[in-house]
Structures are given as C-alpha cells and as structure tokens.
Design a protein around this motif. Sequence first.
Motif, mmCIF file in Angstrom:
data_model
loop_
_atom_site.group_PDB
_atom_site.id
_atom_site.type_symbol
_atom_site.label_atom_id
_atom_site.label_comp_id
_atom_site.label_asym_id
_atom_site.label_seq_id
_atom_site.Cartn_x
_atom_site.Cartn_y
_atom_site.Cartn_z
ATOM 1 N N ILE A 73 35.045 52.167 54.647
ATOM 2 C CA ILE A 73 34.759 50.734 54.541
ATOM 3 C C ILE A 73 33.523 50.490 53.678
ATOM 4 N N ILE A 74 32.459 51.240 53.968
ATOM 5 C CA ILE A 74 31.232 51.054 53.177
ATOM 6 C C ILE A 74 31.498 51.437 51.720
ATOM 7 N N GLY A 75 32.277 52.517 51.524
ATOM 8 C CA GLY A 75 32.622 52.941 50.160
ATOM 9 C C GLY A 75 33.395 51.854 49.428
ATOM 10 N N GLY B 98 24.060 39.868 45.002
ATOM 11 C CA GLY B 98 23.501 41.049 45.645
ATOM 12 C C GLY B 98 23.127 40.776 47.092
ATOM 13 N N VAL B 99 22.524 39.620 47.317
ATOM 14 C CA VAL B 99 22.129 39.266 48.683
ATOM 15 C C VAL B 99 23.369 39.152 49.568
ATOM 16 N N ILE B 100 24.404 38.514 49.039
ATOM 17 C CA ILE B 100 25.647 38.364 49.816
ATOM 18 C C ILE B 100 26.230 39.736 50.145
ATOM 19 N N LEU B 101 26.254 40.606 49.136
ATOM 20 C CA LEU B 101 26.799 41.953 49.349
ATOM 21 C C LEU B 101 25.989 42.696 50.400
ATOM 22 N N PHE B 102 24.660 42.542 50.328
ATOM 23 C CA PHE B 102 23.782 43.203 51.283
ATOM 24 C C PHE B 102 24.078 42.736 52.705
ATOM 25 N N ILE B 103 24.195 41.417 52.847
ATOM 26 C CA ILE B 103 24.476 40.878 54.183
ATOM 27 C C ILE B 103 25.824 41.386 54.689
ATOM 28 N N ALA B 104 26.819 41.414 53.795
ATOM 29 C CA ALA B 104 28.144 41.899 54.193
ATOM 30 C C ALA B 104 28.056 43.346 54.668
ATOM 31 N N ALA B 105 27.354 44.182 53.892
ATOM 32 C CA ALA B 105 27.272 45.602 54.235
ATOM 33 C C ALA B 105 26.549 45.798 55.558
ATOM 34 N N ILE B 106 25.435 45.067 55.731
ATOM 35 C CA ILE B 106 24.662 45.183 56.966
ATOM 36 C C ILE B 106 25.503 44.742 58.158
ATOM 37 N N THR B 107 26.210 43.624 57.994
ATOM 38 C CA THR B 107 27.034 43.117 59.090
ATOM 39 C C THR B 107 28.078 44.156 59.488
ATOM 40 N N VAL B 108 28.779 44.682 58.482
ATOM 41 C CA VAL B 108 29.801 45.683 58.769
ATOM 42 C C VAL B 108 29.176 46.874 59.482
ATOM 43 N N THR C 267 35.658 44.115 41.833
ATOM 44 C CA THR C 267 35.229 44.211 43.217
ATOM 45 C C THR C 267 33.905 43.460 43.284
ATOM 46 N N ILE C 268 33.311 43.390 44.468
ATOM 47 C CA ILE C 268 32.070 42.619 44.561
ATOM 48 C C ILE C 268 31.009 43.187 43.615
ATOM 49 N N VAL C 269 30.946 44.522 43.527
ATOM 50 C CA VAL C 269 29.878 45.108 42.718
ATOM 51 C C VAL C 269 30.135 44.935 41.223
ATOM 52 N N VAL D 81 38.764 43.618 49.994
ATOM 53 C CA VAL D 81 39.511 43.710 51.251
ATOM 54 C C VAL D 81 40.740 44.608 51.065
ATOM 55 N N LYS D 82 41.408 44.446 49.903
ATOM 56 C CA LYS D 82 42.572 45.287 49.617
ATOM 57 C C LYS D 82 42.186 46.761 49.610
ATOM 58 N N ILE D 83 41.038 47.061 49.024
ATOM 59 C CA ILE D 83 40.614 48.464 48.979
ATOM 60 C C ILE D 83 40.347 48.978 50.386
ATOM 61 N N VAL D 84 39.707 48.139 51.220
ATOM 62 C CA VAL D 84 39.470 48.546 52.608
ATOM 63 C C VAL D 84 40.808 48.843 53.274
ATOM 64 N N ALA D 85 41.781 47.917 53.108
ATOM 65 C CA ALA D 85 43.083 48.077 53.754
ATOM 66 C C ALA D 85 43.764 49.351 53.278
ATOM 67 N N ILE D 86 43.762 49.550 51.972
ATOM 68 C CA ILE D 86 44.457 50.711 51.428
ATOM 69 C C ILE D 86 43.763 51.995 51.884
ATOM 70 N N SER D 87 42.439 51.944 52.022
ATOM 71 C CA SER D 87 41.709 53.130 52.473
ATOM 72 C C SER D 87 42.091 53.468 53.903
ATOM 73 N N LEU D 88 42.173 52.428 54.744
ATOM 74 C CA LEU D 88 42.441 52.673 56.156
ATOM 75 C C LEU D 88 43.910 52.998 56.406
ATOM 76 N N LEU D 89 44.803 52.331 55.661
ATOM 77 C CA LEU D 89 46.222 52.439 55.992
ATOM 78 C C LEU D 89 46.952 53.508 55.190
ATOM 79 N N ILE D 90 46.457 53.838 54.007
ATOM 80 C CA ILE D 90 47.158 54.838 53.207
ATOM 81 C C ILE D 90 46.307 56.084 53.003
ATOM 82 N N GLN D 91 45.057 55.856 52.570
ATOM 83 C CA GLN D 91 44.221 56.999 52.232
ATOM 84 C C GLN D 91 43.923 57.876 53.445
ATOM 85 N N MET D 92 43.525 57.251 54.558
ATOM 86 C CA MET D 92 43.151 58.054 55.730
ATOM 87 C C MET D 92 44.344 58.769 56.357
ATOM 88 N N PRO D 93 45.493 58.099 56.569
ATOM 89 C CA PRO D 93 46.662 58.842 57.074
ATOM 90 C C PRO D 93 47.066 59.979 56.145
#
Lengths: 308, 420
Positions: free
Chosen positions: A238-240, A284-294, A262-264, A90-102
């Motif tokens: 996010i997927i990354g 792996g199944v949990i990660l798959f479901i998370a990725a598909i949901t997102v 991280t999850i992986v 989640v932290k990586i997602v946040a940092i990607s959206l809030l710091i990396q993308m700007p």
Amino acid sequence: MATAAASRQLSASERLRRSIGNGRVSAVLILLPPALILFTLFVILPLGESGYYSFFNWNGYGSPTDFVGLENYQRIAGHSIFHKAIGNTVKIVAISLLIQMPLAMVMALLIYRKTPTNALFRLVFFLPYILAEVAAGLIWSFVFDGNYGVTASIARSMGVESFFILADRDWAFVAVMTVIVWKYFGFHMMIYIAALQSVPEDLIEAGRIEGAKRLQIVRYVQLPHIKPAIIVSAFFAIIGALQVFDVIIPLTNGGPSNQTHTIVTYLYTYGLTRLNIGFGSAVGVILFIAAITVAVFYQRVFMKGDKP
Amino acid sequence: MRYTVAITALLGVAALGGGAFAQTEINVLRVSTNDEQKAYYEEIAEAFEAQHKDVNVTFEYIANEAYKSKLPTLLQSNARPDIFYSWGGETLVDQAEAGFLQPISSLLPDGFAETIPEAGLKAYSVDGSLYGLPLYATEVVFWTNTELTDEAGIDLDAIKTWDDFLGAVKTLKDADITPIIVGGQDKWPLHFYWSYLALREGGKDIIAQAMAGEDGGFENAAFVAAGEDFKQLVDLEPFQPGFMGTTYETSSGMFADGAGAFYLMGDWDYLPMRERSTSGKGLPDEQLAIVNFPAISSPVAEGGDAATLGGINGWAVTHSAEPAAVEFLAFMLSAENQRKGARQQLFIPIVKGTDDALDNPFYARVSKDISNSSYHQIFLDQFLGASVGATVNDISADLAQGVISPEEAAAMVQEAWSFR
C-alpha cells in the motif's frame, strides 16, 4: 509510609545521578543529536516548509510573496487529472493486493523449499526487483513499442496489425500496472518464502498424517502461521503504491494526455516541471497526510496484536 | 606531523601564487548540446582567454529537462552561473522580476547592440532593460519527404492554405502513405500546430493581446478557431499509428527513415534527425524540402500569414556576474564567431549580415523566412512560462486525440494563464 515516599523522592534525583554515572545520559547526549539534527534538517524542516509554501502561488524564484490561502488546495480538489491520479493510485493498491500478493504467494508456496532449482527460480523471480526502476521502465517501453519492440514482432508473426498500448488512453495504465506487478511481486514472494521456511516442519507433517490435502495444509497450517508476514507485505504494497513514480516516468511520463499519473508523478509534473512550487507543495502535503493516515490506521487495525 | 606542516606550507604558497594572478572566473551554463557545438564554445573560450590573461571561462552543460527544473534553485544559490542559456519569454521575465538578472546595455561595447536585430533584443528585454543576448533563431517548418509526396502526386508549391494542406493529407492517405510523423508523447511537437494555427487565425499580435487579457484572452474566437482547424486535420487521422507513444527523438528518426511525408519541426533537427535514423544518414538533401506553415483562407483576424513560429535562444546574465562576463558574451556573439557557427552548420546566426556564411540551402531558406517574417513568435510553451506553456502542450495533445473540444482547450489555457 513516610520513609517510602522519601525514598521515592530521593530516587528521582538519585536516578538521574546514577544514570549520569552509568553513562546513560551521556550516551543519549552523544547518540541522539546526530539523528535528531539530520531528521530535523531533512525531514521536519522541509515538511514544515512545504506546508508553508502550499499557501502561496509561487514559481520558485525569489521568496514566496503571493499569498493565496487555500486556493492551491481548492484547485487540486477540482482538478480532473488529480482525480485521475488518485484513481490510478487506488487501482495500483487494488492490483497489488488482489493480483500481485496472491501471485507472490503461489510462487512462494511452489519454491520455498531449499533445493538448487528453487534457488534458481527465486533468483529469476527476484531479479526484476533488483533492477533499477528507470531501467525497468525503459526496457518495458521497448517491449511495448509497436514499431520496433517485442509487441511489434509478436503482432507481425501473428499477422495482425501492431498495437500501441502505451499510446492508448484506456489501455496505457493496464500496461503500467503489468510492469508494476512484474517488478515487485518478487519482493513479496521473498517475504513469504522467508516466513514459510520458518513454519515448523513437524506441524506440516502432523497435518499430513491427519490426512490433510496439500491445499488444506496451506489453508490451515501455513497461511495462519505466516499471517504477520502477509500483513507486513500488504503494508509495503500500500505504501509502495502511494509512492510509485520512477517506473512511470520512462514508461509513459504520465501520458497519453495525463491518463497514467499517480499522485507522485502528478506532483512532479504539475509542481516541479511547471514550476508551480506552491501548488506542488500542496500536493505534497496531501500525499503526506494520506500516507500518515494509512500508516497509523494500518498499525492500529492490523498490526495491533503483532507484538511478540 | 612534520609532513603535515610541510604540506600545509606548500599549499599556502600555492594558494598565494594562484592569488597573485587574480583570476576572474566566468561560468557559463548551457543546456546539453552536441559535441560539435561544445567544441565550438571551447574554441571561443580559449580565444577569449588568450586575449584576457586574467580570465578563465568555463562551460558547463546540463540535460534539457533537468536544466529547467534546476535553474531556479541554482540562481538562488551562490553557485549560480554568470551567463546561462535561455529561451526568453515569461521565464526570463520571472527571473528578471525576481532580481536574478542584471541589465547589460551599458556594459556592452559601443555599437554592439546595433548588430543584433530588433526582435532579438526585444526577446531579451524586460520593461525596456536588456538582460541578455540572443545566440540564434530557429523556425518551425514542415520538413517534407519529396519522394513520398511525388509518389502521391502532390505539388508542394501549390500548398498555400490550410485547406490545400488538408487536401494533400487526404491524397497521401489515399495513396497509403503516412501523411505526418509526430512525437506525440513529448506533446510539444503537437503544440506547434495549435500555436501556428492561432497565429494564422488571430494575426501576429494575438498572443500579446491574449496575454494582456484583451477580447476574451485565450478564449478569443481565434484560439477556438485554431482548435477547430486542428480538429479538421486530426479527423483525417494523419499521424503515424501510436503517435502518442512516440517521443520527439523517435519521431525524428522515423521521418529520416522515410516513414511519413510531413514532419512539423524546427530547422535545428536537420542534423539530429540524420543521426537518429536507422542508417545514420537519413534522407539525402535532394529528397528533402521545406514547406512553410500554410495560411488560413478566411481567418478570424487578418495579418497572421507572414508570422513565423520558432525560437530566439540565447544567453542571460545573472546579477552577480562581473563586467568581464558581458565582455565575453559580446565576444562570443561577434560577427566572426557567428559566421563560424553558421559555417559549421551549428545554427542560423542572428547577428545582422552573418547569414552569408550559411552554405546549407535549408538553413539559408529558414534564415530568409525569419528576416522576412512580420513577427517571429517564440514557442508558446516557452513564451508563456513553464506552467501555461505545459498547459498549451497538454491541450494540443488532447486535441490531437480528439478528447476535448476546441472551446474546452481555449478555456483551459485561459484558466492556466489567469492562475499563473
């Protein structure tokens, strides 16, 4: 009326006959199987298999026999390191959206025009992305090394005691995130540059004549125009983030004491290296479901009006 | 077209010709090692092939971590090796129980088994059947930089108990010398402390008892006490700064560069640590000493003082291997070949009576330790299997950073053991 219905009925078989005639069906018959077989063999089957294995306590030897039901999932849910791994992701997602993308956006706005100097800067900023992940991880592990690395020389020249950021439970992940931002902002920058270059020059020109300032042009002309690119780049971010693995392994290997998983990397460490194949499959199944949901959620919400 | 026919015909003839010799292939898979040792195996393979014209021996190498994760898949495929490198322990038990190994006692030359010490045979037996043979034994000891300990005025011979050792660490701290170098990032160098302390606190059979679930299993008072002893050491902050970011390889080079006084590591690091030092030479022999892991003055249970921790590494034979493979294994482990390995300082030989070929005083010392040992415990991270072993490594690293209590540590190992 009746003739119309008859002709429609006719058209069903007629259509089939015609499409065979014009080669559509044969095209499907020839072109579909390779992709279908490959996809089934290497995506669907392994997916199904890991779903199956996830119900077993299995170390990878022989065939799985020790059926444990949902126990693997229960153990994952109660595992503090898994919570940590989720938090980190989640932290990586946040940092990607809030710091990396700007950051990528600012860089893109600075250098999107086609000039030789800009081309040079683009190359420099894009370079980390081209670099292999493992190489990048290794390079940074030397940079952060408090004995022989760049950190050590900086600390020495400033006359302070050297610090070991990768060995620090609280700060190691900050180091990891720094590397991730460094590594991938160039990719997002490139997406924005491509989009910015397609914004019609006369729109910007018109804005300027109307008396808009630089920031206003960015805010009201350029950003709205490249919104689709931003949405796509956020999707990649996010997927990354869900898939971050190969930067972390050479950098910290998930340590110190499993604080930077991280999850992986969690899946790899607890499922593969410890030969808990059943447990790893469940992750792996949990990660798959998370990725598909997102992915599905994102498509529904953000990419809806995207169709040209 | 004519060409194709001609080539096919040629190939056919060649294949027939090849078939006439009826070659037996023996594939040996080993964890990657240094070039000297590879040359040593190559020589053995050639010598064996010279005696057996119809046999072809091939050695293959895979890097350590990759080897461990690839092996299960490899064993289930048709590309499985005939002989593969093993650390013994639970992993070997799993492999045997899954039917990947074959019992080899009846295939060995007469009297061969008697040349191997009892402990070595036991390490490669599951339920009384022998599935492989040991190649060499290793022991974990405190490598010591005598220049630094002399500087601090420490008498190494006086370090008999854990308290003596803690005292030495304090003295070194006061003298501004880093007491201990450790590769914390890899965790297993830290697990040596917890394992040794558990042996000392609980007696030589403590691990077997815990595995059998007796007296609270891994939550037995001995394991908690081991954690407390370790905590006493950790509280002194004995390790080099940033030790959790140091890998085994780096730590080994650091010790050889003289960065710290003690270094708890296996005898196998004698040559590698030199190669990893900045100078490439490391510490000279005069500046190097071995200190055995100290005893505990009032342990939870007596009898652990003479136990040693280390490895009995060797070879396992897969179920599809030809009898010639076992013959080759016995050949490879002949007294003559073991002596040769010892003379080249590759390892400490395990075959009885071959340690006379050890010129190196450190190896000779370790060899003597192992033969005098009351019980040679195999590294816990191997002995308990991949999953529980990794948990032992985890809790050792957590204890070293002071983030879990000794009780929590013991409970985590027990939990991993019960869900195996």
